[in-house]
Design a protein around this motif. Sequence first.
Motif, PDB file in Angstrom:
ATOM      1  N   LEU A 632     -89.704 -83.360  -6.641  1.00  0.00           N
ATOM      2  CA  LEU A 632     -90.109 -83.559  -8.029  1.00  0.00           C
ATOM      3  C   LEU A 632     -90.612 -84.978  -8.253  1.00  0.00           C
ATOM      4  CD1 LEU A 632     -87.176 -81.748  -9.910  1.00  0.00           C
ATOM      5  CD2 LEU A 632     -89.355 -80.796  -9.139  1.00  0.00           C
ATOM      6  N   GLU A 633     -89.953 -85.940  -7.647  1.00  0.00           N
ATOM      7  CA  GLU A 633     -90.384 -87.335  -7.782  1.00  0.00           C
ATOM      8  C   GLU A 633     -91.758 -87.559  -7.148  1.00  0.00           C
ATOM      9  OE1 GLU A 633     -88.863 -89.939  -9.244  1.00  0.00           O
ATOM     10  OE2 GLU A 633     -86.859 -89.139  -9.686  1.00  0.00           O
ATOM     11  N   ARG A 634     -92.081 -86.761  -6.146  1.00  0.00           N
ATOM     12  CA  ARG A 634     -93.359 -86.930  -5.443  1.00  0.00           C
ATOM     13  C   ARG A 634     -94.468 -86.052  -6.016  1.00  0.00           C
ATOM     14  NH1 ARG A 634     -92.610 -89.450  -0.271  1.00  0.00           N
ATOM     15  NH2 ARG A 634     -94.365 -88.320   0.666  1.00  0.00           N
ATOM     16  N   GLY A 635     -94.196 -85.429  -7.161  1.00  0.00           N
ATOM     17  CA  GLY A 635     -95.262 -84.732  -7.856  1.00  0.00           C
ATOM     18  C   GLY A 635     -95.451 -83.284  -7.484  1.00  0.00           C
ATOM     19  N   TYR A 636     -94.366 -82.586  -7.154  1.00  0.00           N
ATOM     20  CA  TYR A 636     -94.435 -81.163  -6.842  1.00  0.00           C
ATOM     21  C   TYR A 636     -93.679 -80.350  -7.897  1.00  0.00           C
ATOM     22  CZ  TYR A 636     -95.982 -82.258  -2.069  1.00  0.00           C
ATOM     23  OH  TYR A 636     -96.681 -82.707  -0.978  1.00  0.00           O
ATOM     24  N   PHE A 637     -94.211 -79.177  -8.216  1.00  0.00           N
ATOM     25  CA  PHE A 637     -93.371 -78.143  -8.798  1.00  0.00           C
ATOM     26  C   PHE A 637     -92.449 -77.615  -7.699  1.00  0.00           C
ATOM     27  CE2 PHE A 637     -96.707 -77.747 -12.052  1.00  0.00           C
ATOM     28  CZ  PHE A 637     -95.971 -77.440 -13.196  1.00  0.00           C
ATOM     29  N   VAL A 638     -91.265 -77.163  -8.087  1.00  0.00           N
ATOM     30  CA  VAL A 638     -90.366 -76.479  -7.151  1.00  0.00           C
ATOM     31  C   VAL A 638     -89.934 -75.175  -7.805  1.00  0.00           C
ATOM     32  CG1 VAL A 638     -88.173 -76.529  -5.929  1.00  0.00           C
ATOM     33  CG2 VAL A 638     -89.557 -78.608  -6.069  1.00  0.00           C
ATOM     34  N   PHE A 639     -90.047 -74.081  -7.061  1.00  0.00           N
ATOM     35  CA  PHE A 639     -89.702 -72.759  -7.586  1.00  0.00           C
ATOM     36  C   PHE A 639     -88.639 -72.129  -6.692  1.00  0.00           C
ATOM     37  CE2 PHE A 639     -90.955 -68.118  -8.222  1.00  0.00           C
ATOM     38  CZ  PHE A 639     -90.288 -68.013  -9.442  1.00  0.00           C
ATOM     39  N   LEU A 640     -87.560 -71.664  -7.329  1.00  0.00           N
ATOM     40  CA  LEU A 640     -86.474 -70.996  -6.619  1.00  0.00           C
ATOM     41  C   LEU A 640     -86.363 -69.570  -7.143  1.00  0.00           C
ATOM     42  CD1 LEU A 640     -83.689 -73.768  -6.788  1.00  0.00           C
ATOM     43  CD2 LEU A 640     -85.529 -73.549  -5.115  1.00  0.00           C
ATOM     44  N   PRO A 641     -86.969 -68.591  -6.483  1.00  0.00           N
ATOM     45  CA  PRO A 641     -86.860 -67.202  -6.944  1.00  0.00           C
ATOM     46  C   PRO A 641     -85.614 -66.529  -6.381  1.00  0.00           C
ATOM     47  CG  PRO A 641     -88.384 -67.319  -5.113  1.00  0.00           C
ATOM     48  CD  PRO A 641     -87.912 -68.734  -5.360  1.00  0.00           C
ATOM     49  N   ASP A 642     -85.011 -65.661  -7.178  1.00  0.00           N
ATOM     50  CA  ASP A 642     -83.918 -64.829  -6.676  1.00  0.00           C
ATOM     51  C   ASP A 642     -84.453 -63.815  -5.675  1.00  0.00           C
ATOM     52  OD1 ASP A 642     -81.930 -66.012  -8.121  1.00  0.00           O
ATOM     53  OD2 ASP A 642     -81.813 -64.449  -9.664  1.00  0.00           O
ATOM     54  N   ILE A 643     -83.639 -63.540  -4.653  1.00  0.00           N
ATOM     55  CA  ILE A 643     -83.960 -62.469  -3.706  1.00  0.00           C
ATOM     56  C   ILE A 643     -82.759 -61.544  -3.629  1.00  0.00           C
ATOM     57  CG2 ILE A 643     -84.350 -61.915  -1.278  1.00  0.00           C
ATOM     58  CD1 ILE A 643     -86.061 -64.402  -1.081  1.00  0.00           C
ATOM     59  N   ILE A 644     -82.977 -60.283  -3.885  1.00  0.00           N
ATOM     60  CA  ILE A 644     -81.946 -59.258  -3.774  1.00  0.00           C
ATOM     61  C   ILE A 644     -82.458 -58.177  -2.832  1.00  0.00           C
ATOM     62  CG2 ILE A 644     -80.624 -57.499  -5.006  1.00  0.00           C
ATOM     63  CD1 ILE A 644     -80.682 -59.277  -7.445  1.00  0.00           C
ATOM     64  N   PHE A 645     -81.677 -57.848  -1.817  1.00  0.00           N
ATOM     65  CA  PHE A 645     -82.110 -56.885  -0.812  1.00  0.00           C
ATOM     66  C   PHE A 645     -81.869 -55.458  -1.297  1.00  0.00           C
ATOM     67  CE2 PHE A 645     -80.632 -60.532   2.023  1.00  0.00           C
ATOM     68  CZ  PHE A 645     -81.892 -61.129   1.996  1.00  0.00           C
ATOM     69  N   ASP A 646     -82.717 -54.560  -0.854  1.00  0.00           N
ATOM     70  CA  ASP A 646     -82.579 -53.158  -1.221  1.00  0.00           C
ATOM     71  C   ASP A 646     -82.826 -52.301   0.014  1.00  0.00           C
ATOM     72  OD1 ASP A 646     -85.484 -52.619  -1.024  1.00  0.00           O
ATOM     73  OD2 ASP A 646     -85.633 -53.796  -2.869  1.00  0.00           O
ATOM     74  N   LYS A 647     -82.911 -51.011  -0.175  1.00  0.00           N
ATOM     75  CA  LYS A 647     -82.962 -50.072   0.945  1.00  0.00           C
ATOM     76  C   LYS A 647     -84.227 -50.192   1.782  1.00  0.00           C
ATOM     77  CE  LYS A 647     -84.732 -46.300  -1.970  1.00  0.00           C
ATOM     78  NZ  LYS A 647     -84.453 -44.935  -2.453  1.00  0.00           N
ATOM     79  N   ARG A 648     -85.230 -50.916   1.317  1.00  0.00           N
ATOM     80  CA  ARG A 648     -86.454 -51.088   2.106  1.00  0.00           C
ATOM     81  C   ARG A 648     -86.256 -52.043   3.281  1.00  0.00           C
ATOM     82  NH1 ARG A 648     -90.354 -52.967  -2.625  1.00  0.00           N
ATOM     83  NH2 ARG A 648     -88.411 -54.059  -3.138  1.00  0.00           N
ATOM     84  N   GLY A 649     -85.232 -52.861   3.209  1.00  0.00           N
ATOM     85  CA  GLY A 649     -84.961 -53.794   4.290  1.00  0.00           C
ATOM     86  C   GLY A 649     -85.083 -55.233   3.833  1.00  0.00           C
ATOM     87  N   THR A 650     -84.507 -56.138   4.628  1.00  0.00           N
ATOM     88  CA  THR A 650     -84.370 -57.535   4.241  1.00  0.00           C
ATOM     89  C   THR A 650     -85.708 -58.217   4.004  1.00  0.00           C
ATOM     90  OG1 THR A 650     -82.483 -57.507   5.775  1.00  0.00           O
ATOM     91  CG2 THR A 650     -83.086 -59.627   4.816  1.00  0.00           C
ATOM     92  N   GLY A 651     -86.616 -58.103   4.954  1.00  0.00           N
ATOM     93  CA  GLY A 651     -87.891 -58.799   4.846  1.00  0.00           C
ATOM     94  C   GLY A 651     -88.782 -58.246   3.749  1.00  0.00           C
ATOM     95  N   ILE A 652     -88.912 -56.926   3.693  1.00  0.00           N
ATOM     96  CA  ILE A 652     -89.802 -56.303   2.706  1.00  0.00           C
ATOM     97  C   ILE A 652     -89.313 -56.578   1.296  1.00  0.00           C
ATOM     98  CG2 ILE A 652     -90.669 -54.093   1.842  1.00  0.00           C
ATOM     99  CD1 ILE A 652     -90.608 -53.096   4.746  1.00  0.00           C
ATOM    100  N   SER A 653     -88.012 -56.474   1.061  1.00  0.00           N
ATOM    101  CA  SER A 653     -87.501 -56.743  -0.280  1.00  0.00           C
ATOM    102  C   SER A 653     -87.625 -58.227  -0.624  1.00  0.00           C
ATOM    103  CB  SER A 653     -86.055 -56.269  -0.412  1.00  0.00           C
ATOM    104  OG  SER A 653     -85.236 -56.768   0.615  1.00  0.00           O
ATOM    105  N   ALA A 654     -87.459 -59.127   0.360  1.00  0.00           N
ATOM    106  CA  ALA A 654     -87.659 -60.553   0.096  1.00  0.00           C
ATOM    107  C   ALA A 654     -89.099 -60.841  -0.297  1.00  0.00           C
ATOM    108  CB  ALA A 654     -87.270 -61.371   1.329  1.00  0.00           C
ATOM    109  N   LEU A 655     -90.043 -60.264   0.421  1.00  0.00           N
ATOM    110  CA  LEU A 655     -91.459 -60.431   0.094  1.00  0.00           C
ATOM    111  C   LEU A 655     -91.749 -59.949  -1.326  1.00  0.00           C
ATOM    112  CD1 LEU A 655     -94.463 -60.938   0.836  1.00  0.00           C
ATOM    113  CD2 LEU A 655     -94.489 -58.611   1.782  1.00  0.00           C
ATOM    114  N   ASP A 656     -91.222 -58.789  -1.683  1.00  0.00           N
ATOM    115  CA  ASP A 656     -91.434 -58.227  -3.012  1.00  0.00           C
ATOM    116  C   ASP A 656     -90.857 -59.145  -4.090  1.00  0.00           C
ATOM    117  OD1 ASP A 656     -91.985 -56.572  -5.143  1.00  0.00           O
ATOM    118  OD2 ASP A 656     -90.426 -55.111  -4.661  1.00  0.00           O
ATOM    119  N   CYS A 657     -89.645 -59.661  -3.856  1.00  0.00           N
ATOM    120  CA  CYS A 657     -89.017 -60.541  -4.847  1.00  0.00           C
ATOM    121  C   CYS A 657     -89.819 -61.829  -5.026  1.00  0.00           C
ATOM    122  CB  CYS A 657     -87.585 -60.860  -4.438  1.00  0.00           C
ATOM    123  SG  CYS A 657     -86.450 -59.450  -4.536  1.00  0.00           S
ATOM    124  N   VAL A 658     -90.308 -62.393  -3.936  1.00  0.00           N
ATOM    125  CA  VAL A 658     -91.091 -63.625  -4.033  1.00  0.00           C
ATOM    126  C   VAL A 658     -92.416 -63.354  -4.734  1.00  0.00           C
ATOM    127  CG1 VAL A 658     -92.311 -65.380  -2.688  1.00  0.00           C
ATOM    128  CG2 VAL A 658     -89.984 -64.720  -2.064  1.00  0.00           C
TER     129      VAL A 658
END
Length: 837
Positions: A632-658
């Motif tokens: 933040l001090e160096r001039g960036y936005f920072v975004f922290l999205p929630d990730i919740i896994f579902d029956k599609r699998g860890t990676g696919i649900s993470a991609l969808d959440c992001v």
Amino acid sequence: MKAYLPIFLLFLESHLFFGQKVQASDTLSNWMSSFHMISNLTVSKDNRFVAVNKPYKNNNDTILVFDTRNPGFPATTVLKLSEQKTFFSNGYLLASGGSRAEFVDLKSNKKVVYEKVRRADGLQEIDLYVILDQNKNLNIYNKKGNKLQSVSGVSNYVTDKRSELFLDRVEGSKHEVMNWSKNQFITRYVTYNEITRMDIIPSGKHLAITEKEKPANQNAVKPNADSDIDLYRLKVTFINTANGEVSHPKNVPSVAADLITVTNINHGQTYLIDFDNRINPSENKMLDIWYGNDRDLRFKKSGTQKHQYWLWKPDTNSTVKLPEEQFSSYAPINNNRYLLAFNAIEEFNYISGTPLYKMHLYDTQTNSSKLIFSNTFHIIGSADGRYILSFDEINKVWILFDIETSSFNQIQKGLEAPAFSADSRYAFFGGESDLWRMDLKTKEIKSLDIAFGKVKITNIKTENEYHMLNSSFEINTVDLQKPLLLKVRDKDSNRSSYISWKKGKMDILIPPIDFRIKEIRYGADTKRLFSIEENFNKPPMLSVYDLSSSSKQELYSSGAADKTVSFLNQNIFSYNNSVGIPLKGLLYYPVHFDPAKKYPMVVRVYQKQSESSGVYPMPNFDEDGFNIRILLERGYFVFLPDIIFDKRGTGISALDCVDSGLDAIAGNPNIDKKKIGLTGHSLGGYETNFIATQSNRFAAYVSGASVSDIVKFYFSYNTHFNIADYSRFETGQFEMGTSFLGDKEKYFKNNPIYDVEKVNAPILLWAGMKDGNVPPDQTMAFYMGLMRNSKSVTALLYHNKEHDLGKGTDESRDLNIRILEWWDYHLKSKKNVPWIN
């Protein structure tokens, strides 16, 4: 598509880490060194004085003390004393640490300083304190600083910090156990065995002494390292704290063991004596054999344990040796007749990351047992020893067993952190939306309709803590004659409050606030409540609430050196992913944000991050290379999205959440959509790798200590946690919910390495070469896959580090600086970075 040459950096020595980065690193270090936190809140019994530790980035050597009757006066500062602090009546304080102690009259600020201190403790109920110096001299003082008595040759002492004090005085081979009683030290026991340990039992009724006893044949020598012949054996001796009577449990011999643990049952009516023998793993420099039916894998590195147990009743000096044939382990539940019994090895289930046991109820009168729980390692008992709660890790529910009626009751899902009332009439549970109470007679459970968010009871009293083999046995109680102190968190607004509840009456102590309450001290018999609070734009502050007037006063803030924190801004976004799961995301704005400008953004992934909205972003060289405040001090936005896994699998649900999170903030005109970076560490590193193979929304990536091939990782053995890694997918953190055999296609679709050729932006990989949690060959596999497909990749491999790079290390400093340069290079087009070029 443009082809890139890979860069592979291998750091050998710490003096090679910096080069041209020394100046930038030193500038950041100097800036960060002025920041500090406050922690370890301690309040005097009369609620007049309050003390906190003042930790800086690389030290924790300052204590601040405040007089609430004179809030305008500066704090009393006690330096180099961070280990412990004890308040006494009438405004006296003992603090110690770093081979030094100070006794302070807080009203006059007069101090007595002690140097070359080995240990120091206070006896609060009798207003005395004890100092053991490095020359083994023990002195005891009153609160005026007057020395009452001195003993030389003291090797160790134990105290309950209230009124009991025992010491071990050594003269030649003689050990003399002395007790402070009636204003003098009295010899209670003399032995020519070495005393290796002394413990005041939680009931307060006895001191347990572990003695190392030599056999009659002093010249005996072990024939070899694996021999069963032991030169030394352990015995246990008890001293009654009330009358000094010495007891040797009848028929309990000295035993070849490494440790004796004594557990109090039913306030000292019975003791469980556990002789614990640690058996080192056998070493064969040429060969190690692993069997397919081995139920002992987790002990390959640490070795096994063999226990011998006795039950001892002090009043009659009667003992019972527990049988070893059927069960390897026993645990107390505050019942004079019944114990829990289980087998540590045979019942181990490698499908779970945590050892799960079948718990039996063992009857010491009939020498019989019956199975009562499966799939558990966490047991909570009632004070009267009648009720037991067990958490079923497979079905995720609490189960209540009533010993008297031999009946079971399954508690509804979603309830947590239970405690029994001290009179064993009720069981209370926290929950996602309320406080719940179970009537133990009728077994009826109901919500109490007192809260609007997630509830946690904060003043649970835990006794008889007994931990063994990754299992936990506790007596958790709440005193209904005093109010329950409840923390309530509203998940929708991310606001917290504190509520007092007693016999159906509710009082709001702290109304819903945006601040994160880190610590709280509340005495139900007073009208004051103390807290340490912080927020994303407010440094930690020490506050006192006057409950009679509903007013709040700030006693201290740690933010004097923080000149820019008030410029911080944060938005909390609520949205759903593509399958309708509610999510949140935290968007932090750059310091000195200008609405007329566009800024790059760094997205950090892990799992659920929105609950960190109130955390003060202290600048630091963090061990995983990510620090919100510096970005933040160096001039960036920072975004922290929630990730919740579902029956599609860890990676696919993470991609969808992001993707859903990025869509939710897409309307912000100040985010440069072409200059967004994605980063993650550990599980977040896996998510970063997978998203990098599927997304075109990011200009650069940073992935640390990451999994790249989940099929290989699934069939790996974890040397850090000593577990089968497939447990982390089937029932653990990855939440795949099925085995590889059960759904191979699901594993294939969520495997980053299978689509490595689709990565279309530069990626920085890093790993510790001694990482036993996620082996560095996972990072190397992704590196090799990217290199084979002519992708832009750089790997930072730190020779002497593990899963993270440690706090304050040269390696963590180096990683942080390089990642900042990586973001500047790819998101700000600052190309004058030779190691990247």
